[in-house]
Scaffold this motif. Sequence first.
Motif: not given
Length: 296
Positions: A35-42, A169-173, A185-197
């Motif tokens: 992260g640092p400081g990111r939830d390990a779920a990723y 909220a702006e930082i997250r966006s 790549r920017w396909n479904t697996p990558q988009r799904t993973h990125a949406a959690t960050e």
Amino acid sequence: MPHYTSYDAAELHYRVLGDERPGPAAPPLVCLAGGPGRDAAYLGDLGGLAALRPLVIPDSRGTGASPPARDPAAYAFPALADDLESLRDHLGLDRFALLAHDAACATAQAYAAAHGEYLTHLVLVTPGSRLQGELPTDAEDIFEQRATEEWWPDAYVAVHSLPAATDLAEIRSLLLRAAPMAYARWNTPQRTHAATEPHQLNPIPRAGFWPPTDEPSRLTILRRLRETRCPVLVITGDHDAITGTRAGKAVAASFPRATLRALHGVGHYPWVDEPEMFRGLVEDFLHTPGPTHPAA
């Protein structure tokens, strides 16, 4: 969720993703989130590694199910290495293999410097080289080389807007708009993973991860890494516009038994871009002979 008591009596949590195949279980792999400081779920199941061996994934202080630190100094990466030693003792592991991603590679290196006798193998995935005192700029070059991709103009604006952003909220966006630069790549697996960050980042643990500059302590860690006897695998990706590839070279050079693997068509999250490649590479490495000396 299981928990352990750390060195200062803090109750910290971890989860286990297990190898449920019949027969003797493979040795566990302890996995540290960055992260640092990111939830390990990723980290997910790290490209299917959990099907091959148990993964022990701790929530560092102030992330996931672990409570905030009472002392802000406990967020610093050397203190997180002390938490890891408490986890090892709790699990009753005489020796263990350790994997770290991103910023957590600094925690893993601090642990190797202080407690390297307990490590059988060390895997460092897309590390930075701040601990080595180097800040390579090739990640910027990788980002610029991808300017023809559809997502790039908006990501460019987001990246250059982040330094001035103060509203969470702006930082997250902005992070979500910049996310494609972390993947090949920017396909479904990558988009799904990125949406959690955006909602997995924890600002206070992130701010406390890097302690104030202490050159003697940094040099001590690097000196002790030269004494690390376990084999080390450093993984980088040629599409990683977050930490690049040169940082991995500097990190690998800090160890006497390091192998550097630069993966083609892979970004900052190799298990998302190429899960089979990543899983096979790590599992093969974990089957290589470790150090023969007993733990102290």
